[in-house]
Design a protein around this motif. Structure first.
Motif, PDB file in Angstrom:
ATOM      1  N   HIS A 178      -3.305  -0.851  -2.949  1.00  0.00           N
ATOM      2  CA  HIS A 178      -4.107   0.281  -2.457  1.00  0.00           C
ATOM      3  C   HIS A 178      -3.240   1.524  -2.414  1.00  0.00           C
ATOM      4  O   HIS A 178      -2.148   1.498  -1.833  1.00  0.00           O
ATOM      5  N   PRO A 227      -6.008   0.310  -7.170  1.00  0.00           N
ATOM      6  CA  PRO A 227      -7.154   0.565  -6.288  1.00  0.00           C
ATOM      7  C   PRO A 227      -6.841   1.733  -5.336  1.00  0.00           C
ATOM      8  O   PRO A 227      -5.720   1.811  -4.813  1.00  0.00           O
ATOM      9  N   TRP A 228      -7.816   2.619  -5.116  1.00  0.00           N
ATOM     10  CA  TRP A 228      -7.471   3.899  -4.484  1.00  0.00           C
ATOM     11  C   TRP A 228      -8.506   4.357  -3.467  1.00  0.00           C
ATOM     12  O   TRP A 228      -9.656   3.877  -3.448  1.00  0.00           O
ATOM     13  N   SER A 229      -8.065   5.336  -2.664  1.00  0.00           N
ATOM     14  CA  SER A 229      -8.944   6.122  -1.794  1.00  0.00           C
ATOM     15  C   SER A 229      -8.350   7.525  -1.751  1.00  0.00           C
ATOM     16  O   SER A 229      -7.140   7.681  -1.843  1.00  0.00           O
ATOM     17  N   VAL A 243      -3.531   5.520  -1.220  1.00  0.00           N
ATOM     18  CA  VAL A 243      -4.332   6.555  -0.544  1.00  0.00           C
ATOM     19  C   VAL A 243      -3.682   7.903  -0.831  1.00  0.00           C
ATOM     20  O   VAL A 243      -2.485   8.088  -0.562  1.00  0.00           O
ATOM     21  N   GLY A 255      -8.923  -0.621   3.422  1.00  0.00           N
ATOM     22  CA  GLY A 255      -8.794  -1.013   2.014  1.00  0.00           C
ATOM     23  C   GLY A 255      -9.405   0.027   1.085  1.00  0.00           C
ATOM     24  O   GLY A 255     -10.020   1.007   1.534  1.00  0.00           O
ATOM     25  N   PRO A 256      -9.266  -0.186  -0.232  1.00  0.00           N
ATOM     26  CA  PRO A 256      -9.674   0.824  -1.212  1.00  0.00           C
ATOM     27  C   PRO A 256     -11.166   1.141  -1.138  1.00  0.00           C
ATOM     28  O   PRO A 256     -11.991   0.236  -1.040  1.00  0.00           O
ATOM     29  N   SER A 257     -11.522   2.428  -1.188  1.00  0.00           N
ATOM     30  CA  SER A 257     -12.937   2.829  -1.155  1.00  0.00           C
ATOM     31  C   SER A 257     -13.397   3.293  -2.539  1.00  0.00           C
ATOM     32  O   SER A 257     -14.586   3.428  -2.774  1.00  0.00           O
ATOM     33  N   TYR A 258     -12.470   3.621  -3.424  1.00  0.00           N
ATOM     34  CA  TYR A 258     -12.780   4.217  -4.739  1.00  0.00           C
ATOM     35  C   TYR A 258     -13.671   5.444  -4.555  1.00  0.00           C
ATOM     36  O   TYR A 258     -14.602   5.664  -5.331  1.00  0.00           O
ATOM     37  N   ALA A 278       0.849  -1.203   0.000  1.00  0.00           N
ATOM     38  CA  ALA A 278       0.000   0.000   0.000  1.00  0.00           C
ATOM     39  C   ALA A 278       0.876   1.242   0.000  1.00  0.00           C
ATOM     40  O   ALA A 278       2.015   1.213   0.480  1.00  0.00           O
TER      41      ALA A 278
END
Ligand code: NAP
Length: 259
Positions: free
Chosen positions: A96, A129-131, A98, A182-185, A62
């Motif tokens: 992930h 995959p991102w937040s 952020v 974890g990723p929230s998108y 991450a």
């Protein structure tokens, strides 16, 4: 989980590192000038060139992307540098990413905010995959602003501008929780507990410092002024942080105060 923190030497980075360590994450910290710190693995990487990024991302699950260069080469570091980071993170199989942004980047017409918004879009359009967390201003930043605004004597500023300062440590807590989740998108917002007018913030700051500097009111013109006065830097999203501007001033100046 091994986490890479960009901008680890910055104000927010310094709050994040001990929290990640205490949370059981294995931390790899990067900035252009690595530190001598036995508790964290430090590596050098430069977002403006991409140098060091591939090595920094090797074995990382991450990424917490805090690095930013508001004053110079902002497009190169914040937008293109974020793109370099996303591409390298994808190649390294990062699960992930952020990204930390700022409340109001989508509505306050400042050059720096346009770059932050573009960087958000790079993250959201990318393959990793991102937040995203948009935070409001840290009280230390507000103080820097007030010092700059008072270097000729009075504090010069628009009394009706609204701010909602948030403690950097509370933002760091939130970021650690986002990594764990974890990723929230999605783009989340996080702010301090109080919306403050600029004149009220100045008044409290002057009192804390036992200063008599007057406020010289100057209305910020145009769309920027309208955005700042109508709460472009604030949010109604809850939960908020708990530490107020007054808490920050009490911690910084205590009962002694200084000019
Ligand atoms: N300050 C605020 O009030 C506030 C509020 C909301 C959100 N944010 C966001 O939170 C993040 C962190 O803010 P901060 O106040 O902690 O920033 P900061 O103290 O200015 O730190 C910036 C960091 O970016 C790194 N950096 C700059 N140029 C770089 C480059 N070319 N390559 C690699 N690293 C580079 C710096 O490391 P070296 O110089 O050692 O390389 C430093 O660690 C930023 O994204 C900012 O937009 C800040």
């Amino acid at each position: 989980m091994r986490v890479l923190v960009t901008g680890a030497s910055g104000r927010l980075g310094r709050e994040v590192l001990p929290r990640l360590r205490d949370g059981g994450f294995t931390v790899r910290a990067v900035s252009r000038h690595p530190r001598d710190d036995s508790t964290v693995e430090w590596l050098a990487a430069d977002l403006a060139t991409g140098d060091g990024l591939a090595a920094a991302l090797d074995g990382v699950e991450a990424v917490l992307h805090l690095a930013s260069s508001p004053a110079r080469r902002t497009h190169e570091v914040d937008v293109l540098g974020t793109r370099r980071l996303v591409v390298a993170a994808d190649q390294a199989g990062v699960a992930h990413l952020v990204y930390v942004s700022i409340v109001g980047v989508d509505r306050v017409p400042l050059g720096y905010y346009r770059h932050k918004l573009a960087a958000e879009q790079v993250v959201a359009a990318g393959p990793v995959p991102w937040s995203v967390l948009r935070a409001t201003q840290f009280p230390e930043f507000l103080e820097e602003l007030l010092r700059g605004a008072s270097r000729f004597g009075p504090v010069i500023g628009d009394p009706a501008v609204l701010a909602q300062p948030v403690d950097a440590g509370e933002v760091a807590d939130r970021l650690v929780a986002m990594l764990a989740a974890g990723p929230s998108y999605a783009i989340a917002e996080f702010a301090g507990p109080q919306v403050l007018r600029f004149d009220a913030a100045v008044w409290a700051w002057r009192n804390a410092r036992r200063s008599r500097r007057p406020l010289l009111p100057v209305r910020i013109p145009g769309g920027l002024g309208r955005a700042l006065r109508s709460g472009g830097l604030t949010t109604t999203v809850t939960p908020t942080g708990t530490r107020t501007w007054a808490d920050h001033l009490a911690d910084t100046y205590g009962g002694i105060g200084r000019r």
